[in-house]
Design a protein around this motif. Structure first.
Motif, mmCIF file in Angstrom:
data_model
loop_
_atom_site.group_PDB
_atom_site.id
_atom_site.type_symbol
_atom_site.label_atom_id
_atom_site.label_comp_id
_atom_site.label_asym_id
_atom_site.label_seq_id
_atom_site.Cartn_x
_atom_site.Cartn_y
_atom_site.Cartn_z
ATOM 1 N N GLU A 93 0.910 -1.078 -0.015
ATOM 2 C CA GLU A 93 0.032 0.075 0.146
ATOM 3 C C GLU A 93 0.986 1.360 0.095
ATOM 4 O O GLU A 93 2.073 1.263 0.599
ATOM 5 C CB GLU A 93 -0.968 0.101 1.474
ATOM 6 C CG GLU A 93 -1.981 0.986 1.170
ATOM 7 C CD GLU A 93 -3.009 0.859 2.392
ATOM 8 O OE1 GLU A 93 -4.086 1.669 2.147
ATOM 9 O OE2 GLU A 93 -2.983 0.000 2.982
ATOM 10 N N ARG A 94 0.400 2.272 -0.601
ATOM 11 C CA ARG A 94 0.931 3.577 -0.763
ATOM 12 C C ARG A 94 -0.013 4.747 -0.581
ATOM 13 O O ARG A 94 -1.313 4.273 -0.534
ATOM 14 C CB ARG A 94 1.811 3.757 -1.956
ATOM 15 C CG ARG A 94 1.079 3.805 -3.255
ATOM 16 C CD ARG A 94 1.656 4.307 -4.455
ATOM 17 N NE ARG A 94 0.918 4.113 -5.517
ATOM 18 C CZ ARG A 94 -0.016 5.252 -5.977
ATOM 19 N NH1 ARG A 94 -0.388 6.253 -5.166
ATOM 20 N NH2 ARG A 94 -0.764 5.048 -6.985
ATOM 21 N N LYS A 95 0.373 5.777 -0.375
ATOM 22 C CA LYS A 95 -0.122 7.218 -0.379
ATOM 23 C C LYS A 95 -1.027 7.135 -1.683
ATOM 24 O O LYS A 95 -0.608 7.040 -2.862
ATOM 25 C CB LYS A 95 0.468 8.312 -0.185
ATOM 26 C CG LYS A 95 -0.160 9.548 0.092
ATOM 27 C CD LYS A 95 0.828 10.794 0.065
ATOM 28 C CE LYS A 95 -0.022 11.929 0.280
ATOM 29 N NZ LYS A 95 1.025 13.175 0.596
ATOM 30 N N ALA A 96 -2.340 7.305 -1.635
ATOM 31 C CA ALA A 96 -3.295 7.636 -2.714
ATOM 32 C C ALA A 96 -3.098 9.099 -3.235
ATOM 33 O O ALA A 96 -2.849 9.873 -2.635
ATOM 34 C CB ALA A 96 -4.660 7.188 -2.119
ATOM 35 N N GLY A 97 -3.636 9.100 -4.488
ATOM 36 C CA GLY A 97 -3.700 10.320 -5.171
ATOM 37 C C GLY A 97 -2.634 10.689 -6.098
ATOM 38 O O GLY A 97 -1.346 10.261 -5.863
ATOM 39 N N LEU A 98 -2.609 11.575 -6.473
ATOM 40 C CA LEU A 98 -1.609 12.308 -7.637
ATOM 41 C C LEU A 98 -0.579 13.176 -6.759
ATOM 42 O O LEU A 98 -0.964 13.800 -5.851
ATOM 43 C CB LEU A 98 -2.269 12.985 -8.657
ATOM 44 C CG LEU A 98 -3.182 12.307 -9.551
ATOM 45 C CD1 LEU A 98 -4.024 13.334 -10.657
ATOM 46 C CD2 LEU A 98 -2.630 11.320 -10.226
ATOM 47 N N ALA A 99 0.684 13.340 -7.359
ATOM 48 C CA ALA A 99 1.595 14.088 -6.747
ATOM 49 C C ALA A 99 1.152 15.380 -7.076
ATOM 50 O O ALA A 99 1.060 15.753 -8.219
ATOM 51 C CB ALA A 99 3.028 13.504 -6.850
ATOM 52 N N SER A 100 1.702 16.313 -6.112
ATOM 53 C CA SER A 100 1.341 17.857 -6.291
ATOM 54 C C SER A 100 2.893 18.021 -7.327
ATOM 55 O O SER A 100 3.652 17.531 -7.452
ATOM 56 C CB SER A 100 1.374 18.439 -4.970
ATOM 57 O OG SER A 100 2.718 18.274 -4.263
ATOM 58 N N ARG A 101 2.771 19.362 -7.716
ATOM 59 C CA ARG A 101 3.832 19.820 -8.418
ATOM 60 C C ARG A 101 5.197 19.986 -7.658
ATOM 61 O O ARG A 101 6.109 19.822 -8.132
ATOM 62 C CB ARG A 101 3.629 21.299 -9.053
ATOM 63 C CG ARG A 101 4.655 22.057 -9.743
ATOM 64 C CD ARG A 101 3.960 23.366 -10.675
ATOM 65 N NE ARG A 101 3.082 22.901 -11.276
ATOM 66 C CZ ARG A 101 2.574 23.978 -11.863
ATOM 67 N NH1 ARG A 101 2.836 25.148 -12.063
ATOM 68 N NH2 ARG A 101 1.645 23.753 -13.141
ATOM 69 N N ARG A 102 4.954 20.448 -6.319
ATOM 70 C CA ARG A 102 5.919 20.628 -5.487
ATOM 71 C C ARG A 102 6.852 19.314 -5.246
ATOM 72 O O ARG A 102 8.049 19.121 -5.197
ATOM 73 C CB ARG A 102 5.383 21.190 -4.249
ATOM 74 C CG ARG A 102 6.561 21.332 -2.924
ATOM 75 C CD ARG A 102 6.039 22.136 -1.848
ATOM 76 N NE ARG A 102 5.513 23.317 -1.997
ATOM 77 C CZ ARG A 102 4.956 24.227 -1.283
ATOM 78 N NH1 ARG A 102 4.795 23.712 0.114
ATOM 79 N NH2 ARG A 102 4.446 25.301 -1.570
ATOM 80 N N THR A 103 5.879 18.399 -5.114
ATOM 81 C CA THR A 103 6.403 16.765 -4.942
ATOM 82 C C THR A 103 7.382 16.539 -6.217
ATOM 83 O O THR A 103 8.538 15.840 -5.986
ATOM 84 C CB THR A 103 5.344 15.841 -4.554
ATOM 85 O OG1 THR A 103 4.687 16.148 -3.322
ATOM 86 C CG2 THR A 103 5.698 14.570 -4.435
ATOM 87 N N ILE A 104 6.928 16.631 -7.461
ATOM 88 C CA ILE A 104 7.571 16.071 -8.587
ATOM 89 C C ILE A 104 8.679 16.966 -8.709
ATOM 90 O O ILE A 104 9.812 16.539 -8.930
ATOM 91 C CB ILE A 104 6.680 16.403 -9.903
ATOM 92 C CG1 ILE A 104 5.216 15.318 -9.702
ATOM 93 C CG2 ILE A 104 7.297 16.233 -11.005
ATOM 94 C CD1 ILE A 104 5.684 14.171 -9.833
ATOM 95 N N GLN A 105 8.827 18.221 -8.081
ATOM 96 C CA GLN A 105 9.692 19.098 -8.447
ATOM 97 C C GLN A 105 10.954 18.518 -7.535
ATOM 98 O O GLN A 105 12.148 18.388 -7.843
ATOM 99 C CB GLN A 105 9.730 20.475 -7.976
ATOM 100 C CG GLN A 105 8.747 21.132 -9.053
ATOM 101 C CD GLN A 105 8.550 22.484 -8.803
ATOM 102 O OE1 GLN A 105 8.104 22.861 -7.499
ATOM 103 N NE2 GLN A 105 8.039 23.520 -9.851
ATOM 104 N N ALA A 106 10.471 18.090 -6.267
ATOM 105 C CA ALA A 106 11.347 17.553 -5.401
ATOM 106 C C ALA A 106 11.989 16.350 -5.842
ATOM 107 O O ALA A 106 13.095 15.809 -5.505
ATOM 108 C CB ALA A 106 10.592 17.447 -3.838
ATOM 109 N N LEU A 107 11.219 15.407 -6.398
ATOM 110 C CA LEU A 107 11.653 14.098 -6.975
ATOM 111 C C LEU A 107 12.653 14.392 -7.988
ATOM 112 O O LEU A 107 13.678 13.896 -8.030
ATOM 113 C CB LEU A 107 10.332 13.286 -7.568
ATOM 114 C CG LEU A 107 10.826 12.209 -8.264
ATOM 115 C CD1 LEU A 107 11.161 11.095 -7.206
ATOM 116 C CD2 LEU A 107 9.685 11.667 -9.016
#
Length: 282
Positions: A240-254
């Motif tokens: 199981e993982r966190k549900a939902g789409l990643a935010s723009r801030r999360t993608i930038q951090a990735l």
């Protein structure tokens, strides 16, 4: 942008036999749904699958009579089913996803036959085929020894089983980058070399070939890699993982975290550990 399929089976939780059976069935439905959703556009993102599958074809026995019966498990859109039929094999293309089989039918027409099926419970009698071929499908099975035993059952004595599967540390760059962003699982864990060898020992048969090879695909951004994973349906997670789409801030951090792996040409590597195996049935 991130993985879209929710995990259904919590591998380490204690469960009754009936609950485990229910969860395993639901898990397979989720896997079939993920690949079914990707079926129409799968080929646009399947460069890595093509590379691995062609390397597996090179391991076919050189002297096989024309018309030898071959089972293609996890056939997807039928790309390799067509390749194998063109080599003179009588191919039966099998996949868990009906949508994938429809794509295969559009590609191959009446050149081959088709059968929906589960690699862990194949809908064929014993000793039906001369050869079984399966590339990058068995990693979705919870116990590798089970589909290997099934393949041995449906292949004639003296026949051969060719397979590839992903092994431990596949996509380690993406896993590392996500670990810098949050504590959730975003990348599947795959079997260690030791676990693969144990599954082979449990399945039986003579191991003709067993190789673990790193194969690296290059991308400009982490998002491009994740789009490819989504495009081939490889978004189902075993935990199981966190549900939902990643935010723009999360993608930038990735992207910042993944950037640690950028090479001298400015590209980001995605490294797969691929197991190539050939079993001679006995």
């Amino acid at each position: 942008m991130t993985d879209v399929a929710k995990a259904v089976l919590a591998i380490n939780s204690p469960e009754s036999a009936s609950q485990l059976e229910h969860n395993q069935y639901a898990d397979k439905e989720a896997i079939a749904a993920a690949f079914g959703k990707a079926a129409a556009n799968y080929d646009k993102s399947a460069a890595f699958q093509r590379l691995v599958g062609h390397q597996l074809i090179e391991r076919l026995p050189t002297l096989m009579p024309v018309g030898s019966k071959l089972l293609d498990i996890g056939c997807g859109t039928g790309y390799f089913s067509e390749q194998l039929a063109n080599r003179g094999f009588d191919v039966c293309a099998t996949d868990l996803s009906l949508q994938m089989l429809e794509q295969a039918k559009q590609r191959c027409g009446n050149q081959i036959t088709y059968q929906q099926g589960d690699a862990e419970n194949l809908p064929f009698p014993d000793s039906r085929f001369d050869v079984a071929y399966t590339s990058l499908a068995l990693q979705w099975c919870s116990d590798l020894s089970i589909p290997l035993k099934e393949l041995r059952r449906v292949v004639k004595p003296g026949g051969c089983i060719l397979f590839t599967t992903l092994a431990e540390n596949s996509l380690y760059e993406l896993r590392y980058a996500w670990q810098q962003v949050d504590q959730y699982q975003h990348v599947n864990h795959f079997l260690s070399q030791k676990a693969v060898k144990l599954a082979l020992a449990q399945a039986g048969g003579e191991i003709d070939t067993l190789e673990f090879l790193p194969i690296t695909v290059k991308y400009n951004t982490a998002v491009e890699l994740m789009k490819d994973l989504k495009g081939i349906g490889a978004t189902h997670l075993q935990r199981e993982r966190k549900a939902g789409l990643a935010s723009r801030r999360t993608i930038q951090a990735l992207e910042r975290a993944y950037d640690e792996f950028r090479d001298e040409k400015g590209q980001l590597p995605a490294t797969y550990q691929v197991c190539f195996g050939v079993i001679i049935n006995d």
